[in-house]
Each structure stands twice: as structure tokens, then as C-alpha cells.
Write a protein that holds these residues in place. Sequence first.
Motif, PDB file in Angstrom:
ATOM      1  N   ASP C  13     -65.386  42.559  17.069  1.00 10.38           N
ATOM      2  CA  ASP C  13     -64.035  41.995  17.222  1.00 10.38           C
ATOM      3  C   ASP C  13     -63.234  42.065  15.927  1.00 10.38           C
ATOM      4  O   ASP C  13     -62.010  42.006  15.945  1.00 10.38           O
ATOM      5  CB  ASP C  13     -64.115  40.534  17.702  1.00 10.38           C
ATOM      6  N   ARG C  14     -63.933  42.133  14.785  1.00  8.98           N
ATOM      7  CA  ARG C  14     -63.219  42.254  13.504  1.00  8.98           C
ATOM      8  C   ARG C  14     -62.830  43.693  13.187  1.00  8.98           C
ATOM      9  O   ARG C  14     -62.098  43.919  12.226  1.00  8.98           O
ATOM     10  CB  ARG C  14     -64.096  41.703  12.366  1.00  8.98           C
ATOM     11  N   GLN C  15     -63.341  44.678  13.946  1.00  4.66           N
ATOM     12  CA  GLN C  15     -62.956  46.082  13.719  1.00  4.66           C
ATOM     13  C   GLN C  15     -61.630  46.348  14.417  1.00  4.66           C
ATOM     14  O   GLN C  15     -61.592  46.731  15.588  1.00  4.66           O
ATOM     15  CB  GLN C  15     -64.017  47.035  14.283  1.00  4.66           C
ATOM     16  N   SER C  16     -60.533  46.228  13.673  1.00  2.00           N
ATOM     17  CA  SER C  16     -59.220  46.392  14.317  1.00  2.00           C
ATOM     18  C   SER C  16     -59.048  47.800  14.887  1.00  2.00           C
ATOM     19  O   SER C  16     -58.285  48.019  15.823  1.00  2.00           O
ATOM     20  CB  SER C  16     -58.103  46.074  13.324  1.00  2.00           C
ATOM     21  N   ARG C  19     -59.848  47.851  18.482  1.00  5.96           N
ATOM     22  CA  ARG C  19     -58.767  47.256  19.281  1.00  5.96           C
ATOM     23  C   ARG C  19     -57.642  48.268  19.469  1.00  5.96           C
ATOM     24  O   ARG C  19     -57.122  48.440  20.574  1.00  5.96           O
ATOM     25  CB  ARG C  19     -58.247  46.006  18.572  1.00  5.96           C
ATOM     26  N   THR C  20     -57.269  48.952  18.385  1.00  2.00           N
ATOM     27  CA  THR C  20     -56.218  49.974  18.466  1.00  2.00           C
ATOM     28  C   THR C  20     -56.575  51.053  19.487  1.00  2.00           C
ATOM     29  O   THR C  20     -55.705  51.540  20.218  1.00  2.00           O
ATOM     30  CB  THR C  20     -56.002  50.608  17.077  1.00  2.00           C
TER      31      THR C  20
ATOM     32  N   PRO D  41     -53.177  47.970   9.225  1.00  2.00           N
ATOM     33  CA  PRO D  41     -53.940  46.797   9.694  1.00  2.00           C
ATOM     34  C   PRO D  41     -54.710  47.073  10.983  1.00  2.00           C
ATOM     35  O   PRO D  41     -55.710  46.412  11.255  1.00  2.00           O
ATOM     36  CB  PRO D  41     -52.850  45.745   9.954  1.00  2.00           C
ATOM     37  N   GLY D  42     -54.280  48.070  11.744  1.00  2.00           N
ATOM     38  CA  GLY D  42     -54.961  48.376  13.001  1.00  2.00           C
ATOM     39  C   GLY D  42     -56.000  49.483  12.886  1.00  2.00           C
ATOM     40  O   GLY D  42     -56.458  50.000  13.901  1.00  2.00           O
ATOM     41  N   GLN D  45     -62.345  48.586   9.574  1.00  2.75           N
ATOM     42  CA  GLN D  45     -63.676  48.176  10.048  1.00  2.75           C
ATOM     43  C   GLN D  45     -63.816  46.665   9.815  1.00  2.75           C
ATOM     44  O   GLN D  45     -62.841  45.997   9.423  1.00  2.75           O
ATOM     45  CB  GLN D  45     -64.800  49.010   9.384  1.00  2.75           C
ATOM     46  N   GLN D  46     -65.014  46.154  10.025  1.00  2.00           N
ATOM     47  CA  GLN D  46     -65.198  44.699  10.071  1.00  2.00           C
ATOM     48  C   GLN D  46     -65.032  43.993   8.726  1.00  2.00           C
ATOM     49  O   GLN D  46     -64.887  42.767   8.692  1.00  2.00           O
ATOM     50  CB  GLN D  46     -66.561  44.354  10.707  1.00  2.00           C
ATOM     51  N   GLY D  48     -62.597  44.899   6.442  1.00  2.00           N
ATOM     52  CA  GLY D  48     -61.244  45.073   5.935  1.00  2.00           C
ATOM     53  C   GLY D  48     -60.976  46.394   5.241  1.00  2.00           C
ATOM     54  O   GLY D  48     -59.860  46.642   4.785  1.00  2.00           O
ATOM     55  N   HIS D  51     -61.481  52.175   8.597  1.00  2.00           N
ATOM     56  CA  HIS D  51     -62.597  52.554   9.474  1.00  2.00           C
ATOM     57  C   HIS D  51     -63.014  54.003   9.182  1.00  2.00           C
ATOM     58  O   HIS D  51     -62.171  54.831   8.842  1.00  2.00           O
ATOM     59  CB  HIS D  51     -62.147  52.426  10.941  1.00  2.00           C
TER      60      HIS D  51
END
Lengths: 136, 136, 136, 136
Positions: C13-16, C19-20, D41-42, D45-46, D48, D51
Motif C-alpha cells: 500500500d505504500r508503493q504509490s 496505485r498509479t 509522488p505516484g 516504492q515503499q 519513498g 520505484h
Amino acid sequence: MNDMEARIRASFDRQSMMRTLGATLTAVAPGQVTISAPILPGALQQHGAGHAGLTFSIGDSAAGYAALSLMPETAEVMTVEMKINLMSPALGESLIAEGRVIRPGRRILVVAADVWAVTGASRKHVAMLQGTMIPV
Amino acid sequence: MNDMEARIRASFDRQSMMRTLGATLTAVAPGQVTISAPILPGALQQHGAGHAGLTFSIGDSAAGYAALSLMPETAEVMTVEMKINLMSPALGESLIAEGRVIRPGRRILVVAADVWAVTGASRKHVAMLQGTMIPV
Amino acid sequence: MNDMEARIRASFDRQSMMRTLGATLTAVAPGQVTISAPILPGALQQHGAGHAGLTFSIGDSAAGYAALSLMPETAEVMTVEMKINLMSPALGESLIAEGRVIRPGRRILVVAADVWAVTGASRKHVAMLQGTMIPV
Amino acid sequence: MNDMEARIRASFDRQSMMRTLGATLTAVAPGQVTISAPILPGALQQHGAGHAGLTFSIGDSAAGYAALSLMPETAEVMTVEMKINLMSPALGESLIAEGRVIRPGRRILVVAADVWAVTGASRKHVAMLQGTMIPV
């Protein structure tokens, strides 16, 4: 010959695979090691070019010794993984593998190597390797 | 022995590198080829385990012949690239490389191989390869 | 939901990025994690298929969480390297990435993932990943 | 802007994934393409950092467009396989991916890319990619 080079040459001499392939350590510098090998009659693939295993063996060893050259005296390194792109058949008088360290981490060393086929004064880029070493 | 197997065995016999390593073709089926090799005194790394080049050589050849087993009679295949993860030292009586085709494309074949170290009745997974072959 | 699954879902859930991409964790078991994602209009390459970066993102995360599922409670893992073979265009209703641990070492975890494109009841193998994770 | 650059910019504009990531084509030359992207921000990874899928996406696209820059006008290229070594967390103001062609074959192009994290006037090497493209 400094201590680092002596240490690497001693380790190389214990790799019987390098002897079987006729390979020699041709240059040792911090983070950069070169290995040469003839394309022996016993190291060929089915069409008479050097076997991918020959190209890989000297590329992997050159990269590994490049990593070892940056390690403390008592350390050893091991290949975690290695990827090779083969770009041309290994045809010529000999192969030269130039290994180097890209990122010397404490836990992980990222390494690379290029392998060239040499014929007279010209050389052809036959393979490129990218991999990971760990201190053990 | 069918035509496909005969063709693969003839090609394997021309790979002098396999002879140098003492490797033999132990199973040939459509899309799956197994190669075995002893860990010879002349194929070691500096600590007495099998050299990564030995493991790579039989893994790459097993994957390549798995690809060739699916090709038309006159075709050959070549390794474009191969990635190997080395998971344990190659220690034991012999190595077994099991190659297989994951995706048999017309222009590109995706292949994989696993290499095991065998001691008596037990075996240990020492390496995993994933790569690309092209028909030539 | 057990502690391990709760821990993995909280990290996911912290991997934005997930979500994207609209990705969801669809299965969590020790050493095996599955992630699904639609092929969103904002995640395409130039011909309208899913971008290699989409396929890689969910494959890498599935493999990483498979590794994390085997780690002690306070540990995290990081991708050291990942190799992807792309076998077909990512075309369909959604993608499913199945990650698994091949070798759970103390210092190094070798992982793999397969990515499938799903259309109705059928699915097609679009990518295969093989890589290395380290505990951090 | 010459025809080659116009062709590459038109293709890049059709990659909706690049738009989602905020990526832009910052340099186009024969065999060399640079892509920049903020660390949105999108796309995290978890912990910050950017990714791995962000780093991979722009590295793969930079390498692919470097290959395309050497192709005839009507051709396209596709990623066959790509390997990424991640060397540092993607932390900073933005990422820059520099793609280049190592071997421009007729059937196979071998490519590479480096990705850097930029903070003010300094930059850090966060990833290295090596892969294969085919004309389609």
C-alpha cells in the motif's frame, strides 16, 4: 608487482579452468583486469568458432578479479549472477576479456566485461557482460 | 534414435568444448535436452569447486539444443544472450544441466536451463539460466 | 489474514507506483505472491500494448514480495538486479504477475516471476523475469 | 529537427506511460537518446524512493529509441529482453536515462542504458541496463 597483483595472480593460478583454456592474466590494475586466451581446438562450438562457454569463462573471471582487486587482503569474491550478450562469433587468433568494476559496494559489487576477438592488429567486439559479485 | 535426436547428437559431437569438459548428452526430447558432465580437475575455480564457466557451458548448450530440437532440419541456432544466477558452489560428483524451451518463436526462442550438482542419490540446484536463441 | 500477509499488504500500500498502475495484491503465500493490474490507458507503449515498464513493475514487485514473505518481521528486501524476457505484446484485459522464490539464502534471494495477459478465460505468457533480492 | 528526430518524438508522444511518468525526451542523436523524468509522488516504492519500474521504464525507452534512431524510416523496434542492475535508491530531484546502441545488427540490436539521479548540480549512478532489441 604489488601485493594486490600478487594476490590476484596466485588466485588465478589456482583456477584450473583458466589453465585448461590456455588463459593468461595480461593486466591487473585497481578495478580493472584483462585476461587473454587463444581459441584452442578443444574450446569450440559446432561451427568452429570459440564456444560461448570460453567467452563467458574469461569474461566472468576478468570481472571477478577486477572486483577482487578492490577488496581487502583476506577477502574473496563470488559471482552471484552474470549476463552475457554475444554479438559476433568468437573467430580470430585469440580473445581478450577486459573486466571492470562499475560500483564497488560493501555488500555487492556491480561489474562489467567486454570480450574482443583479435586477429593481427584488429579486434572485434564479440561479447558484453554485466553482473554482480559478493565478498565471501 | 529419431532424425531429430541424430541431428542433435551429430552437432553436439562437433562441439569440442563439450569433449574437453567430458560432457555427454543424456536425454533428448522435443524442447528438452539434458547434458551431464563430471567436475573434472581441469575445470575448477580457485577454491576447488566447478568453475562458473563449466556450469555456464553445459547450461547454455542444453538450452541451445533444446531450441534446436524444435527447429526444421536444416536450421541452426545461436545464443543471443544468456543470464545465469549461481546459487551454490558446483561441488559434487557431476553436474546435470536441463535445458528447455519456454517460447518457440519463429524469429526468437526463449529458453531456460537449470543446473544441478549430483552427489550419490541427492542433487542440489546450483544455477538457473534464462536466455534467447535465434535461428541462423 | 496472518501477520506476514498483513505486513506485505501494508508495504504494498505504500508503493504509490502500484496505485498509479491500478495494481492489486491478489494472492500472498510463503514464497509466492501474485499481483494483478489492468492495462490502463496511461500505461501503454506506442502501439497500444502495455508498456514494458508496466510488465516489469508488477513482475519485479511480485518477485520482491515473494522474497519478503520469507523474511523475519523487521526485514525489508531490495532488488539487486532483474532480467526480463518479453515474449508477447501485453494485450488483453489485465496482467497477472506471479512471483516466487527459487533460493532463499541468508544474504541473497534468487527470485523469478511470470507475467500473463488475461482475456476472458484465457491467458497468454507475456514475460519471464529472473533476479536477485537482498535483505536490507 | 531532422526527420529521424521527428519520427522518434512522434513515437515517444504515443507512449502514454512516458506521459504518466512525466518523462520527456531531452536529447536525440544517432544511436544515443536521453530521457528525463521527475520522481513523481505516484511513482515511488515503499520507502519513498523512485520505484524500480520507473527507473526501468525510462532506461528501456531510452535504449529502445537509441535503437530506433538507427533504423530505416518505416521500421519499429521491440524489446526482446532487458537486464537492469540497481545500484542505489532512486532519490533526488529527477532521473536521467542515457540509452545507446552497442551493436547495430540487421536482425538484433544490442543496447545499453545508464540511469542517473540528479540533485542540483550533482548526479549519482543508480542503474545500468543491458538488452536486446529487434526490428519489427
